[in-house]
Design a protein around this motif. Structure first.
Motif, PDB file in Angstrom:
ATOM      1  N   PHE A   7       0.840  -1.193   0.000  1.00 29.22           N
ATOM      2  CA  PHE A   7       0.000   0.000   0.000  1.00 29.22           C
ATOM      3  C   PHE A   7       0.878   1.247   0.000  1.00 29.22           C
ATOM      4  CE2 PHE A   7      -3.015  -3.162   1.330  1.00 29.22           C
ATOM      5  CZ  PHE A   7      -4.243  -2.712   0.841  1.00 29.22           C
ATOM      6  N   ASP A   8       1.927   1.228  -0.831  1.00 26.99           N
ATOM      7  CA  ASP A   8       2.875   2.346  -0.879  1.00 26.99           C
ATOM      8  C   ASP A   8       3.193   2.708  -2.328  1.00 26.99           C
ATOM      9  OD1 ASP A   8       4.338   4.303   0.394  1.00 26.99           O
ATOM     10  OD2 ASP A   8       6.099   3.045   0.726  1.00 26.99           O
ATOM     11  N   TYR A   9       2.161   2.721  -3.171  1.00 26.56           N
ATOM     12  CA  TYR A   9       2.354   2.990  -4.596  1.00 26.56           C
ATOM     13  C   TYR A   9       2.846   4.405  -4.876  1.00 26.56           C
ATOM     14  CZ  TYR A   9       0.326  -1.371  -6.371  1.00 26.56           C
ATOM     15  OH  TYR A   9       0.099  -2.687  -6.704  1.00 26.56           O
ATOM     16  N   ASN A  10       2.657   5.346  -3.949  1.00 21.55           N
ATOM     17  CA  ASN A  10       3.164   6.696  -4.181  1.00 21.55           C
ATOM     18  C   ASN A  10       4.673   6.769  -4.001  1.00 21.55           C
ATOM     19  OD1 ASN A  10       0.538   7.418  -4.632  1.00 21.55           O
ATOM     20  ND2 ASN A  10       0.471   9.055  -3.107  1.00 21.55           N
ATOM     21  N   ALA A  11       5.237   5.791  -3.291  1.00 28.61           N
ATOM     22  CA  ALA A  11       6.694   5.729  -3.153  1.00 28.61           C
ATOM     23  C   ALA A  11       7.306   5.213  -4.443  1.00 28.61           C
ATOM     24  CB  ALA A  11       7.081   4.834  -1.983  1.00 28.61           C
ATOM     25  N   THR A  12       6.767   4.119  -4.926  1.00 33.59           N
ATOM     26  CA  THR A  12       7.175   3.567  -6.218  1.00 33.59           C
ATOM     27  C   THR A  12       6.176   2.494  -6.611  1.00 33.59           C
ATOM     28  OG1 THR A  12       9.073   2.754  -7.503  1.00 33.59           O
ATOM     29  CG2 THR A  12       8.655   1.670  -5.403  1.00 33.59           C
ATOM     30  N   THR A  13       6.125   2.209  -7.899  1.00 37.34           N
ATOM     31  CA  THR A  13       5.241   1.170  -8.403  1.00 37.34           C
ATOM     32  C   THR A  13       6.072   0.024  -8.964  1.00 37.34           C
ATOM     33  OG1 THR A  13       5.175   2.204 -10.597  1.00 37.34           O
ATOM     34  CG2 THR A  13       3.440   2.832  -9.029  1.00 37.34           C
ATOM     35  N   PRO A  14       5.530  -1.192  -8.956  1.00 33.85           N
ATOM     36  CA  PRO A  14       6.234  -2.272  -9.643  1.00 33.85           C
ATOM     37  C   PRO A  14       6.214  -2.038 -11.148  1.00 33.85           C
ATOM     38  CG  PRO A  14       4.054  -3.003  -8.965  1.00 33.85           C
ATOM     39  CD  PRO A  14       4.247  -1.631  -8.368  1.00 33.85           C
ATOM     40  N   VAL A  15       7.254  -2.464 -11.821  1.00 38.89           N
ATOM     41  CA  VAL A  15       7.259  -2.365 -13.275  1.00 38.89           C
ATOM     42  C   VAL A  15       6.206  -3.325 -13.824  1.00 38.89           C
ATOM     43  CG1 VAL A  15       8.616  -2.752 -15.369  1.00 38.89           C
ATOM     44  CG2 VAL A  15       9.679  -1.702 -13.367  1.00 38.89           C
ATOM     45  N   ASP A  16       5.314  -2.803 -14.648  1.00 39.65           N
ATOM     46  CA  ASP A  16       4.290  -3.654 -15.251  1.00 39.65           C
ATOM     47  C   ASP A  16       4.978  -4.728 -16.100  1.00 39.65           C
ATOM     48  OD1 ASP A  16       2.302  -4.449 -17.444  1.00 39.65           O
ATOM     49  OD2 ASP A  16       1.025  -3.275 -16.109  1.00 39.65           O
ATOM     50  N   PRO A  17       4.524  -5.990 -16.038  1.00 42.27           N
ATOM     51  CA  PRO A  17       5.156  -7.046 -16.846  1.00 42.27           C
ATOM     52  C   PRO A  17       5.229  -6.717 -18.337  1.00 42.27           C
ATOM     53  CG  PRO A  17       3.666  -8.019 -15.238  1.00 42.27           C
ATOM     54  CD  PRO A  17       3.471  -6.535 -15.157  1.00 42.27           C
ATOM     55  N   VAL A  18       4.217  -6.034 -18.859  1.00 42.38           N
ATOM     56  CA  VAL A  18       4.231  -5.646 -20.273  1.00 42.38           C
ATOM     57  C   VAL A  18       5.362  -4.646 -20.531  1.00 42.38           C
ATOM     58  CG1 VAL A  18       2.906  -4.552 -22.135  1.00 42.38           C
ATOM     59  CG2 VAL A  18       1.765  -6.092 -20.524  1.00 42.38           C
ATOM     60  N   VAL A  19       5.583  -3.745 -19.580  1.00 41.37           N
ATOM     61  CA  VAL A  19       6.673  -2.767 -19.687  1.00 41.37           C
ATOM     62  C   VAL A  19       8.018  -3.477 -19.666  1.00 41.37           C
ATOM     63  CG1 VAL A  19       7.824  -0.844 -18.524  1.00 41.37           C
ATOM     64  CG2 VAL A  19       5.327  -0.885 -18.693  1.00 41.37           C
ATOM     65  N   LEU A  20       8.183  -4.389 -18.725  1.00 44.89           N
ATOM     66  CA  LEU A  20       9.438  -5.133 -18.626  1.00 44.89           C
ATOM     67  C   LEU A  20       9.735  -5.883 -19.923  1.00 44.89           C
ATOM     68  CD1 LEU A  20      11.862  -6.174 -17.027  1.00 44.89           C
ATOM     69  CD2 LEU A  20      10.375  -7.960 -16.089  1.00 44.89           C
ATOM     70  N   GLU A  21       8.733  -6.516 -20.484  1.00 45.16           N
ATOM     71  CA  GLU A  21       8.916  -7.258 -21.732  1.00 45.16           C
ATOM     72  C   GLU A  21       9.370  -6.340 -22.868  1.00 45.16           C
ATOM     73  OE1 GLU A  21       6.365 -10.290 -24.659  1.00 45.16           O
ATOM     74  OE2 GLU A  21       5.443  -9.434 -22.864  1.00 45.16           O
ATOM     75  N   SER A  22       8.833  -5.122 -22.897  1.00 45.88           N
ATOM     76  CA  SER A  22       9.221  -4.179 -23.953  1.00 45.88           C
ATOM     77  C   SER A  22      10.663  -3.726 -23.803  1.00 45.88           C
ATOM     78  CB  SER A  22       8.287  -2.958 -23.940  1.00 45.88           C
ATOM     79  OG  SER A  22       8.572  -2.094 -22.849  1.00 45.88           O
ATOM     80  N   MET A  23      11.179  -3.705 -22.577  1.00 47.28           N
ATOM     81  CA  MET A  23      12.525  -3.218 -22.306  1.00 47.28           C
ATOM     82  C   MET A  23      13.611  -4.243 -22.615  1.00 47.28           C
ATOM     83  SD  MET A  23      11.821  -1.401 -18.609  1.00 47.28           S
ATOM     84  CE  MET A  23      13.561  -1.053 -18.317  1.00 47.28           C
ATOM     85  N   LEU A  24      13.328  -5.496 -22.384  1.00 47.67           N
ATOM     86  CA  LEU A  24      14.358  -6.533 -22.401  1.00 47.67           C
ATOM     87  C   LEU A  24      15.219  -6.566 -23.668  1.00 47.67           C
ATOM     88  CD1 LEU A  24      12.509  -9.480 -20.602  1.00 47.67           C
ATOM     89  CD2 LEU A  24      14.343  -8.024 -19.703  1.00 47.67           C
ATOM     90  N   PRO A  25      14.658  -6.425 -24.875  1.00 47.20           N
ATOM     91  CA  PRO A  25      15.526  -6.482 -26.064  1.00 47.20           C
ATOM     92  C   PRO A  25      16.591  -5.389 -26.101  1.00 47.20           C
ATOM     93  CG  PRO A  25      13.215  -6.745 -26.669  1.00 47.20           C
ATOM     94  CD  PRO A  25      13.238  -6.334 -25.239  1.00 47.20           C
ATOM     95  N   TYR A  26      16.365  -4.283 -25.392  1.00 42.25           N
ATOM     96  CA  TYR A  26      17.288  -3.146 -25.467  1.00 42.25           C
ATOM     97  C   TYR A  26      18.439  -3.257 -24.470  1.00 42.25           C
ATOM     98  CZ  TYR A  26      13.874  -1.474 -28.689  1.00 42.25           C
ATOM     99  OH  TYR A  26      13.051  -1.384 -29.789  1.00 42.25           O
ATOM    100  N   PHE A  27      18.432  -4.350 -23.677  1.00 43.57           N
ATOM    101  CA  PHE A  27      19.604  -4.666 -22.865  1.00 43.57           C
ATOM    102  C   PHE A  27      20.568  -5.569 -23.620  1.00 43.57           C
ATOM    103  CE2 PHE A  27      16.488  -3.749 -19.459  1.00 43.57           C
ATOM    104  CZ  PHE A  27      17.230  -2.838 -18.714  1.00 43.57           C
ATOM    105  N   GLY A  28      20.059  -6.263 -24.649  1.00 47.29           N
ATOM    106  CA  GLY A  28      20.892  -7.225 -25.356  1.00 47.29           C
ATOM    107  C   GLY A  28      20.895  -7.055 -26.860  1.00 47.29           C
ATOM    108  N   LEU A  29      19.873  -7.544 -27.506  1.00 51.77           N
ATOM    109  CA  LEU A  29      19.829  -7.555 -28.967  1.00 51.77           C
ATOM    110  C   LEU A  29      19.981  -6.159 -29.561  1.00 51.77           C
ATOM    111  CD1 LEU A  29      19.379  -9.216 -31.556  1.00 51.77           C
ATOM    112  CD2 LEU A  29      16.904  -8.852 -31.238  1.00 51.77           C
TER     113      LEU A  29
END
Length: 378
Positions: A7-29
């Motif tokens: 109950f502390d979403y104003n501190a930070t939110t978890p990265v949405d799984p869809v967001v994480l999936e979009s990011m992953l190729p830009y760490f490697g490929l």
């Protein structure tokens, strides 16, 4: 490990799984530097940054060219306030803000005061609100910029930024808003508002940490605060955080799709949590306006209790007693103090902030746990 309900979403939110999936190729490929435009690796990275810039601009109803990516809202605020002053010193040295701002604004103003700026810090009413008239009375011939946050991080209180911005422009004064807590939770339109600069962080709306933006109206003169390459149209030098930028763009896209329905669902859960606590604990009261606030936030005072002991005793919940950026401080909340609460009442107050992954079952369990703990501590 059994984690507590969050109950502390104003501190930070978890990265949405869809967001994480979009990011992953830009760490490697697709690992290229977005500034390396002479080959396919750089071109792919630049293409991803351009797409993210458009996604974020679409959420904010802004021109993509107005979006400058940063490391987060704190950097954006420093760039906005200090950058405006350095670029416009001939116009004035007076800044207006409010006492309930995030420390990123207040500490930046203190720094500028040591460099010769004049700062007026307005106090809100007991609901945490200020008025456009209050701001207008503080304007001087030397006033350069007004900075008022769109939504308070501790109470969720929404300031009348449209009216305040109109007053600022009426007097030829620039207007900055720290919209860190508002982005993705309530509708915002940069194009149709009197906002000249807007700061935000990606990790507040299900994007990654370490990336944010300063949205700057094209006519606003701004001096960069770090040099070394003139990235971001000369506003912010430094190699772009491509995976983070991809993430903030995708997070913005998801928020735009879900904003109305999400706000309705979360506000209903917030009201359920609040009503359940207040109905069973007569000494509990809500801090701040209940009419003008974010849909996900409630700040509740449990009068007569040691807030630190209460916080530690609520071991089934992740909650806070103020801003995450000042959680190590032993001082009472500067926000609640500015609203007129005593030290004791400020210490006895906790913030509950809900989000995308909060469930009704978690809310019902939280009510039972809070009521049980408070009754035991009294």
């Amino acid at each position: 490990m059994n984690y507590p309900a969050y109950f502390d979403y104003n501190a930070t939110t978890p990265v949405d799984p869809v967001v994480l999936e979009s990011m992953l190729p830009y760490f490697g490929l697709h690992f290229g530097n977005a500034a390396s435009r002479t080959h396919v690796f750089g071109a792919k990275a630049e293409e991803a940054v351009d797409k993210a810039r458009k996604q974020l601009a679409r959420l904010l109803d802004a021109d993509p060219k107005e979006v400058a990516f940063t490391s987060g809202a704190t950097e954006s605020i420093n760039l906005g306030l200090k950058g405006v002053w350095e670029a416009n010193r001939q116009r004035g040295n007076h800044f207006i803000t409010i006492a309930t701002e995030h420390k990123a604004v207040l500490d930046t103003c203190e720094h500028m005061a040591r460099q010769g700026a004049e700062i007026t810090c307005l106090r809100p009413d007991s609901d945490g609100l200020i008025t456009a008239d209050q701001v207008e009375r503080a304007i001087k011939p030397t006033t350069l910029l007004i900075s008022v946050m769109a939504a308070n991080n501790e109470t969720g209180v929404l300031q009348p930024i449209q009216a305040i911005g109109e007053v600022a422009h009426k007097h030829g004064v620039l207007f900055h808003t720290d919209a860190t807590q508002a982005v993705g939770k309530i509708p915002l339109s940069f194009a149709s508002s009197p906002i000249d600069l807007l700061s935000l962080s990606g990790h507040k709306f299900y994007g990654p940490k370490g990336v944010g933006a300063l949205v700057v109206r094209k006519s606003t003169m701004l001096t960069a605060q770090q040099d070394g390459g003139r990235h971001e149209r000369g506003r912010r030098s430094g190699t772009l955080n491509v995976p983070g930028i991809v993430g903030i763009g995708e997070a913005a896209r998801l928020c735009q799709l879900q904003l109305t329905n999400e706000a309705s669902r979360i506000s209903a859960l917030r009201d359920q949590l609040e009503a359940g606590i207040l109905a069973q604990l007569p000494n509990a009261t809500v801090n701040g306006s209940r009419q003008f606030r974010l849909p996900n936030t409630t700040n509740i005072c449990f009068a007569g209790l040691d807030g630190e002991l209460l916080l530690l005793s609520l071991n089934e919940l992740a909650v806070s007693n103020g801003s995450a950026c000042t959680s190590a401080s032993t001082d009472p909340s500067h926000v609640l103090k500015a609203m007129g609460l005593s030290d004791d009442l400020a210490y006895s107050s906790l913030r509950f902030s809900l989000g995308r992954f909060t469930t009704e079952a978690e809310v019902e369990a939280a009510i039972r746990h809070i009521v049980s703990v408070v009754n035991r501590l009294h």
